[in-house]
Design a protein around this motif. Structure first.
Motif, short mmCIF file in Angstrom:
data_model
loop_
_atom_site.label_atom_id
_atom_site.label_comp_id
_atom_site.label_asym_id
_atom_site.label_seq_id
_atom_site.Cartn_x
_atom_site.Cartn_y
_atom_site.Cartn_z
N TRP A 41 0.82 -1.22 0.00
CA TRP A 41 0.00 0.00 0.00
C TRP A 41 0.84 1.26 0.00
O TRP A 41 0.39 2.32 -0.43
CB TRP A 41 -0.95 -0.02 1.18
N GLY A 42 2.08 1.17 0.42
CA GLY A 42 2.96 2.35 0.44
C GLY A 42 3.15 2.93 -0.95
O GLY A 42 3.18 4.16 -1.13
N GLY A 43 3.28 2.09 -1.95
CA GLY A 43 3.44 2.56 -3.32
C GLY A 43 2.22 3.29 -3.83
O GLY A 43 2.31 4.31 -4.52
N LEU A 44 1.04 2.78 -3.49
CA LEU A 44 -0.20 3.44 -3.91
C LEU A 44 -0.39 4.77 -3.21
O LEU A 44 -0.81 5.76 -3.82
CB LEU A 44 -1.40 2.52 -3.64
N VAL A 45 -0.05 4.82 -1.92
CA VAL A 45 -0.15 6.08 -1.18
C VAL A 45 0.84 7.09 -1.76
O VAL A 45 0.51 8.28 -1.91
CB VAL A 45 0.12 5.83 0.33
N ASN A 46 2.03 6.63 -2.13
CA ASN A 46 3.03 7.51 -2.72
C ASN A 46 2.52 8.11 -4.03
O ASN A 46 2.67 9.30 -4.28
CB ASN A 46 4.33 6.73 -2.95
N ARG A 47 1.89 7.28 -4.88
CA ARG A 47 1.35 7.79 -6.14
C ARG A 47 0.25 8.82 -5.89
O ARG A 47 0.18 9.83 -6.59
CB ARG A 47 0.78 6.64 -6.97
N GLY A 48 -0.60 8.56 -4.93
CA GLY A 48 -1.66 9.52 -4.60
C GLY A 48 -1.10 10.84 -4.11
O GLY A 48 -1.58 11.91 -4.49
N SER A 106 7.37 4.51 -10.23
CA SER A 106 6.64 3.74 -9.22
C SER A 106 5.87 2.59 -9.87
O SER A 106 5.72 1.53 -9.29
CB SER A 106 5.70 4.64 -8.42
N TYR A 107 5.40 2.78 -11.12
CA TYR A 107 4.73 1.69 -11.82
C TYR A 107 5.74 0.62 -12.24
O TYR A 107 5.41 -0.56 -12.28
CB TYR A 107 3.96 2.20 -13.04
N GLY A 110 6.13 -1.48 -9.29
CA GLY A 110 4.95 -2.30 -9.04
C GLY A 110 4.37 -2.06 -7.66
O GLY A 110 4.95 -1.38 -6.83
N SER A 111 3.20 -2.63 -7.44
CA SER A 111 2.53 -2.45 -6.15
C SER A 111 2.39 -3.77 -5.40
O SER A 111 1.70 -3.84 -4.39
CB SER A 111 1.16 -1.81 -6.36
N HIS A 112 3.02 -4.82 -5.91
CA HIS A 112 3.00 -6.14 -5.25
C HIS A 112 4.43 -6.62 -5.09
O HIS A 112 5.29 -6.33 -5.91
CB HIS A 112 2.25 -7.18 -6.10
#
Length: 185
Positions: A41-48, A106-107, A110-112
């Motif tokens: 979830w850290g990667g998704l929060v970073n993108r947001g 960040s993509y 990846g997010s996994h």
């Protein structure tokens, strides 16, 4: 000996796999597959957060324009506020370019978390786990090429259907490496 991939921690050659100081002969790998681990979830929060930061100068410019229109000041003051707002809005372009580059990277990561598994001597062994999707895919593809190269050397043998996760299935003599989906449970 052909080297398919090499970095500071991993080396894939035509006869072995070196992971963090541990050596696995390709002949010892009965099956190789990969799994996707838990979402990070850290990667998704970073993108947001990067998206919100990109919008900051545009919101500030819009706010400045609204103030310039709502205040009943002289034309010179209104023009100065509008000019300042436009400059702030234009500042969003280079900021957005830098931040979009970070979003792209960040993509790539990846997010996994991704895991590389193998069947070695009848036991399932997790060989590698990485959060960097690009690096993981390079390593996994190099291992596939090494296994395929090794499979081409002996006489032709029947191939099994491809397993899940886009793995290439190869059946070889017992003890020889193959890239296939996870073994049946």
């Amino acid at each position: 000996m052909v080297t398919y991939y090499r970095d500071a921690e991993v080396e894939v050659t035509s006869d072995r796999l070196l992971l963090g100081g541990r050596v696995y002969p390709l002949a010892a790998l009965d099956q190789v597959w990969h799994r996707r681990g838990a979402r990070q979830w850290g990667g998704l929060v970073n993108r947001g957060a990067l998206g919100i930061i990109m919008l900051g100068p545009l919101v500030a410019a819009t706010f400045g324009l609204m103030i310039a229109l709502l205040l009943h000041t002289s034309i010179a003051v209104t023009a100065a506020i509008v000019a300042g707002s436009v400059l702030i809005g234009l500042a969003a372009v280079p900021v957005a370019d830098l931040l979009l580059d970070r979003v792209d990277r960040s993509y790539d990561r990846g997010s996994h978390e991704l895991e590389l598994w193998a069947m070695i001597g009848g036991a399932q062994v997790r060989l590698l786990h990485l959060a960097d999707a690009r690096r993981f895919n390079q390593i996994y593809r190099a291992l596939q090429r090494a296994v395929e190269h090794g499979a081409a050397a002996p006489p032709a043998t029947p191939t099994a259907p491809a397993g899940p996760a886009s793995a290439v299935a190869r059946r070889r003599a017992p003890g020889a490496a193959s890239a296939a989906g996870p073994p049946p449970s």
